[in-house]
Design an enzyme around this catalytic site. Structure first.
Site, mmCIF file in Angstrom:
data_model
loop_
_atom_site.group_PDB
_atom_site.id
_atom_site.type_symbol
_atom_site.label_atom_id
_atom_site.label_comp_id
_atom_site.label_asym_id
_atom_site.label_seq_id
_atom_site.Cartn_x
_atom_site.Cartn_y
_atom_site.Cartn_z
ATOM 1 N N GLU B 49 0.812 -1.224 0.000
ATOM 2 C CA GLU B 49 0.000 0.000 0.000
ATOM 3 C C GLU B 49 0.842 1.269 0.000
ATOM 4 O O GLU B 49 0.400 2.315 -0.470
ATOM 5 C CB GLU B 49 -0.957 0.004 1.194
ATOM 6 C CG GLU B 49 -2.079 -1.027 1.095
ATOM 7 C CD GLU B 49 -1.701 -2.375 1.705
ATOM 8 O OE1 GLU B 49 -0.495 -2.607 1.968
ATOM 9 O OE2 GLU B 49 -2.619 -3.191 1.924
ATOM 10 N N PHE B 111 -11.434 -7.325 13.794
ATOM 11 C CA PHE B 111 -10.355 -7.755 12.910
ATOM 12 C C PHE B 111 -10.022 -6.653 11.898
ATOM 13 O O PHE B 111 -10.917 -6.133 11.243
ATOM 14 C CB PHE B 111 -10.770 -9.048 12.181
ATOM 15 C CG PHE B 111 -9.729 -9.512 11.191
ATOM 16 C CD1 PHE B 111 -8.470 -9.923 11.621
ATOM 17 C CD2 PHE B 111 -9.997 -9.526 9.832
ATOM 18 C CE1 PHE B 111 -7.508 -10.342 10.716
ATOM 19 C CE2 PHE B 111 -9.044 -9.944 8.922
ATOM 20 C CZ PHE B 111 -7.793 -10.347 9.358
ATOM 21 N N GLN B 112 -8.768 -6.354 11.780
ATOM 22 C CA GLN B 112 -8.265 -5.298 10.891
ATOM 23 C C GLN B 112 -8.908 -3.939 11.157
ATOM 24 O O GLN B 112 -9.048 -3.126 10.249
ATOM 25 C CB GLN B 112 -8.408 -5.701 9.414
ATOM 26 C CG GLN B 112 -7.464 -6.844 9.045
ATOM 27 C CD GLN B 112 -7.342 -7.079 7.542
ATOM 28 O OE1 GLN B 112 -8.260 -6.802 6.780
ATOM 29 N NE2 GLN B 112 -6.201 -7.610 7.122
ATOM 30 N N LYS B 161 -17.447 -0.344 6.204
ATOM 31 C CA LYS B 161 -17.831 -1.389 5.260
ATOM 32 C C LYS B 161 -19.346 -1.486 5.084
ATOM 33 O O LYS B 161 -19.847 -1.729 3.982
ATOM 34 C CB LYS B 161 -17.274 -2.734 5.737
ATOM 35 C CG LYS B 161 -17.527 -3.861 4.739
ATOM 36 C CD LYS B 161 -16.881 -5.175 5.168
ATOM 37 C CE LYS B 161 -17.059 -6.241 4.079
ATOM 38 N NZ LYS B 161 -16.400 -7.503 4.453
ATOM 39 N N MET B 480 24.421 8.786 2.461
ATOM 40 C CA MET B 480 24.400 10.066 3.159
ATOM 41 C C MET B 480 24.750 9.874 4.636
ATOM 42 O O MET B 480 25.455 10.696 5.232
ATOM 43 C CB MET B 480 23.031 10.737 3.007
ATOM 44 C CG MET B 480 22.984 12.162 3.529
ATOM 45 S SD MET B 480 24.149 13.247 2.669
ATOM 46 C CE MET B 480 23.114 13.901 1.360
#
Lengths: 168, 574
Positions: B49, B111-112, B161, B480
């Site tokens: 993502e 969940f999630q 949802k 760097m």
């Protein structure tokens, strides 16, 4: 807390009355390192908006930055700085103090002098309240301390423009 | 018209003119992926993502249109937090749609489930949690409006949802066209105050050593043409910050290039000696100012920015103008012309600047036989690609060299992670840019450390036939950090060695469906670039094995004043 300190400023913030707005404001203050001295929030007469009175400590950051950053929040509609000279300020304190029968009279004297109210009396304690200027409320709370405070809540300052301001 | 929330979501995106969505489905956002099939939207299926977010940013910066990403709840949402913060720091307009658990489950540690609106309060311009299907069209409309107007930035829309799931009655809704925005607290001011413009014009007219300090706000306001007109009218030299490379052409005689920690001597010193800074769409970032108290000590400041909170945040300006850079610059030009004065004779100032340019060029070792120099690779790449090639970069040495050695002559051709400094930005940003501008050649200049963070998106590019080209300046180090340890930590190298061989970059690139090349010597550089330029059906990765100890110069050490700029020791050999 000394509300009369010169480094404190009072901001009245009109916000959309939506979930999470207070979290946005509190989060902004914490991540930008601004200090909140007191905070009072409730819906206005128009339920779409809430009015927040915030007392900020401008030692932590310039007032201008605080106002500008607040104004960037999409839910913040208007910000207005209240000066003590041209506004009416009120605060409420509710306290439960130790008040055994022997000292109840002394507490009552204090209540009368400050024109406070007794809300409840128990065997060894009293619940009292006072609304007034933040300084007066602060003085009252300080004097109550000597009797032993069981619980105390101050509301945080609220402020409105004085009528002369509105007429101007 | 009756429809479900998920259908309304697709229709809302179409209505905004969205053509491409970068995303990856999962449980909570799953119902949105069904009507996606029937929509006009092109979906790019990413492999992580974070890639979706950076692709949306690359797309937005290359096209000027908002980038869109769509991911699921919980880990999908947290994986896109870095791009949101990156977009917030660099004012990139993106709209990120996240799935959320059904409203009834919010707050139950389902969940999630993850409080992504809470997490992103501090790193989005605004965010929304949508719990009513009926509200979706208006909220999507508002989200795009907020993301793209005023100071642009990321907006997150968290969609529960239940309101998109056709099996849930809460998803039923009646489509209504979104109305005008009902955002009483949001009203960006675009026009500068005429009185302040007048004061600015006075300062400009009176100045003897002025500098136009131009930043990312120029590109955001589509103000590159206006800036050029202002510079040419007044004959004032222009520095272009890291976020505005290309916003003023590098081949213009008035262009001084990049200021700041790794800026060139002339750009840094011109600001230090200036008596007036005309700061346009900049925020006086610490990487530009060095020690603030020592920055441009003799300069008065005119500061123009659309975000009033930037005015006076770091440096108190003499004239602070809130407004859109393009509109304010056009007003300045108008008033300057009305004034009818001959521009002040600033030949002495321009002469001094020319002298600095002559005496303090960028230098690297071009004479001795040694390992391949990264600067040489960039010069060859620059000289063997079209002038309007889009270049993206990650963060570190390769980014600074790219900014220093490329010649950016067109706006929107340089896309990098400036404010947040996000390693791994280059590859997904390049993919997003190429999706938005398929007509242009897109090269990602990357470091080996950065490449390892997001390289898997080359699988996305190969699968979608997005022919981006990646130049890895492989010095086997977190370069760097290595440079700082060499210069400021007595050469005590701690956890910076990565190895040039592990991973095997060629095999890795080939496994991801790319054409892979490896270059070790200066002679191989051009042929490899030419070959890469001919490939237009898949991504190309060139593993340039460059000098592991090369450093970026000039450098203003962190916390030092810009007067203490350190140039390359090789300058003495000139």
């Amino acid at each position: 807390m000394n509300a009369s300190a010169g480094k404190h400023h009072t901001l009245v913030v009109l916000v959309e009355n939506k979930a999470g707005v207070l979290a946005r404001i509190a989060g902004l203050f914490s991540r930008r390192g601004f200090n909140i001295v007191s905070l009072a929030v409730a819906p206005t007469d128009d339920e779409l908006f809430s009015r927040i009175t915030i007392v900020v400590d401008v030692k932590s950051a310039p007032l201008e930055q605080i106002v500008k950053q607040l104004d960037k929040l999409v839910n913040v509609v208007r910000i207005h700085e209240m000066s003590p000279e041209s506004s009416v300020e009120r605060e409420l304190v509710v306290a439960t103090v130790q008040a055994s029968p022997e000292i109840r009279g002394q507490v009552m004297d204090l209540v009368r002098i400050f024109e406070a109210r007794v809300l409840n009396v128990g065997t060894n304690a009293m619940m009292v309240s006072l609304s007034g200027t933040p300084r007066r409320v602060g003085d009252f709370a300080r004097l109550l301390r000597s009797y032993g405070i069981i619980e105390l809540q101050r509301s945080g300052k609220v402020a409105l423009d004085a009528l002369e301001q509105l007429d101007a | 018209m009756k429809m479900t929330g998920s259908q309304a979501l697709m229709k809302s995106l179409e209505l905004q003119g969205v053509e491409v969505v970068f995303g990856l489905p999962g449980g909570a956002i799953l119902p949105a992926y069904d009507p996606l099939i029937d929509s006009s939207l092109r979906h790019i299926l990413v492999r992580h993502e974070q890639g979706a977010g950076h692709m949306a940013e690359g797309y937005a910066q290359a096209t000027g249109r908002p980038g869109v990403a769509m991911v699921t709840s919980g880990p999908g949402a947290t994986n896109i937090v870095t791009p949101l913060c990156n977009a917030y720091m660099d004012s990139v307009p993106i709209v990120v749609i996240t799935g959320q658990v059904p409203y009834a489950a919010v707050g139950t540690d389902a969940f999630q489930e993850c409080d992504i609106t809470g997490i992103t309060h501090a790193i989005t311009k605004h965010n929304f949690l949508v719990s009513e299907a009926q509200e979706l069209p208006q909220i999507i409309h508002d989200a795009f409006y907020i993301a793209t107007t005023g100071r642009p930035g990321p907006v997150l829309v968290d969609v529960t949802k239940c309101i998109i799931d056709p099996n849930n009655p809460r998803s039923e809704m009646t489509w209504r066209e979104p109305s005008e925005h009902n955002l009483p607290g949001y009203n960006p001011k675009l026009k500068g105050d005429p009185e302040l413009i007048r004061q600015a014009v006075e300062l400009i007219s009176a100045s003897e050593r002025p500098v136009l300090y131009s930043g990312g706000g120029i590109l955001k306001a589509r103000a590159a043409e206006a800036l050029k007109a202002l510079a040419e009218l007044t004959q004032i030299p222009v520095v272009t910050t890291l976020m505005n490379r290309g916003g003023f052409p590098d081949d213009h005689p008035l262009c001084l290039g990049m200021p700041g920690m790794h800026g060139n001597y002339t750009s840094v010193t011109a600001m230090q000696r200036a008596d007036l800074l005309i700061a346009l769409g900049v925020r006086f970032d610490d990487r530009v100012t060095g020690k603030v108290s020592g920055f441009a000590p003799q300069a008065k400041v005119i500061h123009v920015d659309i975000d009033p909170a930037e005015l006076g945040k770091v440096r108190r300006p003499e004239v602070a103008i809130q407004g859109d850079c393009r509109i304010v610059i056009e007003s300045l030009i108008e008033q300057l012309k009305d004034l009818g004065q001959e521009p002040k004779d600033r030949n002495q100032w321009l002469h001094t600047i020319r002298q600095w340019q002559k005496e303090h060029p960028l230098v690297y070792d071009t004479w001795s036989d040694g390992p391949l120099k990264p600067q040489l690779v960039l010069e060859k790449l620059r000289d063997n690609t079209p002038d309007d090639t889009i270049v993206t970069a990650g963060v570190g040495q390769h980014q600074m060299w790219a900014s220093q050695y490329w010649k950016f002559n067109y706006p929107y051709t340089w896309i990098n992670s400036g404010g947040l400094g996000t390693m791994g930005f280059a590859v997904p940003a390049a993919i997003g840019a190429k999706v938005g501008r398929p007509d242009k050649m897109v090269w990602a200049v990357d470091g080996d450390g950065c490449f390892q963070m997001t390289a898997q998106e080359l699988v996305t590019a190969a699968a979608e036939q997005i022919p981006v080209k990646i130049a890895i300046l492989n010095n086997a180090y977190l370069g760097m950090v290595r440079q700082w340890q060499e210069m400021f930590y007595a050469e005590r190298y701690s956890e910076v060695y990565l190895s040039a061989e592990l991973p095997n970059y060629s095999q890795w690139a080939e496994a991801m469906g790319c054409v892979a090349m490896r270059v070790d010597t200066p002679e191989e550089v051009e042929p490899a670039i030419s070959k890469a330029n001919e490939i237009d059906d898949r991504p190309v990765v060139i593993d340039f094995r460059v000098d592991p100890v090369e450093k970026v110069f000039p450098m203003v050490p962190a916390g030092a004043s810009n007067d203490d700029i350190v140039e390359s020791p090789l300058r003495n050999n000139l």
